[in-house]
Design an enzyme around this catalytic site. Structure first.
Site: not given
Ligand code: NDP
Length: 283
Positions: A66, A102
């Site tokens: 990520k 997210d």
């Protein structure tokens, strides 16, 4: 031309994203395949380059890529840049743009599944890793009253506080040592308690572990475990014993996936279908 979306990370064996993303593409009648592109770190640049092909809509990016994916992209959304992590890549005519969904997944799951608004809440987080950074960003944006982050390695907690100090403004943001957790008044007084550690995650050495026992959990808080596999984690079992309201991580997983789906396709995501497929995949 048939299109594809990649899932990039390592390892990917236990990911359930392929199940619920494919169900969403199929339900919407889109000719898209969601494929696992398992990628050891050394191969990341070559894998990311493949996303530029016209047949690829983009990707989801997961552990441990990520952060490492960022220098390989052409542009970042403001949110992804401020969090320092990307979980969604969109291919715009060969140019790659990174997003972090997210944040949306976290806020939407609380609103939709617990009818919970974050404004003016006192929040305690356990953990200061990648997902905790997205959660802190969301909490500050939603104008909570305070955020206290307990992390096993105190330096990582402090680093998180430093990097969000400016955006926190007047909202108190602190990272006391994990050893102070049990006696902390922040814990006893909090409205929302979120587990952002990987304690309790199935297929790990910590799958039986809860960060706190029932006697340590404030019964008036909403207890949110971001771990989604199993659906009822050891932490949620302890929270129920304490008499607290609970929320599991599957809802956030599906909502972040729905936001990614909408970025790739421009089509509203069939969230109910995705949630049902995610539950089936967990079983
Ligand atoms: P990271 O690897 O970045 O962070 C892991 C965190 O867990 C760190 O804070 C680490 O502390 C802590 N930790 C690990 N082992 C222990 C232990 N034995 N005792 C105490 N703390 C421990 O992972 P992520 O932040 O990306 O993910 C964390 C969890 O959140 C995972 O289980 C993941 O599945 C879940 N998640 C859920 C999502 C959802 O949509 N529901 C989305 C993303 C993640 P330290 O810094 O000391 O190592």
């Amino acid at each position: 031309m048939s299109k594809s979306v990649a899932l990039i990370g390592y390892p990917l064996k236990h990911s359930i994203s392929p199940a619920f993303q494919q169900a969403a593409f199929d339900h919407e009648g889109l000719d898209v395949r969601y494929e696992k592109w398992e990628t050891p770190e050394a191969e990341l640049p070559a894998t990311v380059d493949r996303l530029r092909h016209a047949s690829t809509l983009g990707a989801n990016v997961t552990i441990p890529c990520k952060e490492k994916v960022i220098p390989l992209l052409d542009e970042l959304s403001d949110t992804a840049a401020r969090i320092g992590a990307v979980n969604t890549v969109v291919n715009r005519g060969g140019s790659l743009m990174g997003f972090n969904t997210d944040v949306e997944g976290f806020v939407t799951s609380l609103q939709e599944d617990a009818d919970y608004r974050l404004r003016n809440r006192k929040v305690v987080l356990l953990g200061a890793g990648g997902v905790a950074r997205a959660v802190v960003f969301a909490l500050l944006n939603e104008e909570v009253t305070s955020v206290t982050v307990f992390n096993r390695s105190v330096e990582r907690g402090r680093a998180l506080v430093r990097s969000f100090a400016r955006s926190a403004g007047r909202i108190p943001l602190a990272a006391p040592p994990w050893t102070e957790l049990e006696t902390s008044s922040a814990l006893q007084d909090c409205d929302l308690l979120v587990n952002c550690t990987s304690l309790g995650m199935r297929f790990s050495a910590m799958e039986e572990e809860s960060p706190l026992s029932a006697g340590q959990i404030p019964k008036d808080a909403l207890v949110y475990d971001l771990v989604y596999n199993p659906e009822e984690t050891p932490f949620l079992k302890e929270a129920k014993k304490a008499g607290a309201e609970t929320l599991g991580g599957l809802s956030m997983l599906v909502h972040q996936g729905a936001a990614s789906f909408e970025l790739w396709t421009g089509t509203k995501a069939p969230v109910d279908i995705m949630l049902r497929s995610a539950r089936e995949a967990l079983r």
